[in-house]
Scaffold this motif. Structure first.
Motif, mmCIF file in Angstrom:
data_model
loop_
_atom_site.group_PDB
_atom_site.id
_atom_site.type_symbol
_atom_site.label_atom_id
_atom_site.label_comp_id
_atom_site.label_asym_id
_atom_site.label_seq_id
_atom_site.Cartn_x
_atom_site.Cartn_y
_atom_site.Cartn_z
ATOM 1 N N ASP A 62 0.831 -1.210 0.000
ATOM 2 C CA ASP A 62 0.000 0.000 0.000
ATOM 3 C C ASP A 62 0.863 1.256 0.000
ATOM 4 O OD1 ASP A 62 -3.006 -0.721 0.430
ATOM 5 O OD2 ASP A 62 -1.887 -2.110 1.715
ATOM 6 N N GLU A 63 1.896 1.245 0.822
ATOM 7 C CA GLU A 63 2.749 2.426 0.965
ATOM 8 C C GLU A 63 3.680 2.622 -0.223
ATOM 9 O OE1 GLU A 63 6.262 4.084 4.004
ATOM 10 O OE2 GLU A 63 5.067 2.314 4.538
ATOM 11 N N SER A 79 -0.174 3.653 -2.988
ATOM 12 C CA SER A 79 -0.342 5.060 -2.607
ATOM 13 C C SER A 79 0.390 6.011 -3.543
ATOM 14 C CB SER A 79 0.141 5.280 -1.166
ATOM 15 O OG SER A 79 1.546 5.074 -1.082
#
Length: 314
Positions: A204-205, A209
């Motif tokens: 996700d990071e 994102s």
């Protein structure tokens, strides 16, 4: 015949073998009619030697499209029955050639009328049929030279199994599979690097994102493949972290994932897709070429294992 009608085209090999055995049995009877003492299976080798030239086993095998062991076995039988003989090769004493004996040459003289009658009988039989089996065999031999029956069956298997493959968008529940699939192939050939852990432990990071995307391939609802699109700039994405479980090898999942990733990149507005790999991964490199990627050089890589870079222009 009821069995073959029931089983259908799956029994093609068995049916052809049955026909071959029937013709071979009748050929033995034909030889007896002409008082020719010869085994039908000798015929291709005998005919190859009938021109009078002594030949090596390899030469005969290539000429009649038989295997070397098969020709060697037939030649030994012909020698045993006095129809053929081993002849020393004057140019190379280490090699023996095969030639007809006086008995073999005498058979060749007498067999000519049999050839003429058999040829006429076969021609008449072909004229009585709706489909010319001789031409059909030629067509099948050509088709199988272009692509074997084995490979044709493998392709059908791949097509059937690919219908059970579903490509879905990444969800947090797929993170363990995303990491495991990639860690599995990386550690098989290389070592995990810091960049690997960052993107696999925290997708996700480090991917989502930042405008990237991850696709997961499901086979019978089980995650068996993964691929990430990492945003590099406004019109270029990196194809990364592509992995397929070895348990599903041969199902075309890599190709399905690759095409799905290309489609997603276009949807995201990409003009180019970049990737890094290593030439030791031959199946992967072949897949990238199949998808249309071309080799490039000059871009810096964060991975020690990278020795080839490729780009696909969309």
């Amino acid at each position: 015949m009821e069995f073959y009608n029931k089983v259908g085209k799956m029994a093609l090999g068995s049916r052809l073998r049955r026909l071959s055995e029937k013709l071979t049995d009748e050929a033995a009877e034909v030889y007896r009619v002409y008082d020719i003492n010869m085994n039908p299976k000798w015929f291709p080798v005998f005919y190859a030697l009938a021109e009078g030239e002594d030949k090596s086993i390899m030469q005969i095998a290539q000429e009649i499209s038989h295997s070397h062991p098969s020709v060697s076995t037939i030649a030994k039988e012909m020698v045993k029955h006095g129809v053929a003989q081993e002849v020393a090769n004057k140019a190379d004493a280490r090699k023996n050639y095969i030639g007809l004996t006086d008995k073999g040459r005498e058979i060749n003289q007498r067999i000519q009328v049999q050839y003429a009658d058999v040829n006429s009988a076969v021609e008449n039989a072909l004229n009585e049929t709706q489909y010319n089996i001789w031409k059909a065999i030629e067509e099948w031999e050509f088709l199988l030279e272009q692509k074997s029956l084995l490979n044709r069956v493998k392709d059908e298997k791949k097509i059937r199994e690919s219908k059970d493959v579903q490509v879905v968008d990444y969800k947090p529940e797929y993170q363990p599979a995303f990491k495991q699939l990639n860690e599995e192939w990386i550690t098989q050939y290389f070592k995990m690097e810091a960049t690997d852990y960052k993107s696999l432990d925290h997708p996700d990071e480090y991917i989502l994102s930042k405008g990237g995307h991850i696709l997961i391939a499901l086979y019978n609802n089980e995650p068996v493949g993964a691929c990430a699109l990492i945003k590099m700039d406004n019109d270029m994405y990196e194809l990364a972290k592509m992995a397929v479980s070895p348990k599903t090898k041969g199902k075309g999942i890599g190709f399905i994932l690759g095409n799905a990733s290309i489609a997603k990149a276009k949807e995201l507005g990409a003009k180019k897709i970049y990737l890094e790999s290593n030439t030791i991964l031959k199946p992967a490199i072949n897949l990238y070429h199949k998808l249309g990627f071309k080799k490039v050089t000059g871009m810096p890589s964060p991975y020690e294992r990278c020795n080839i870079q490729m780009i696909l222009e969309l």
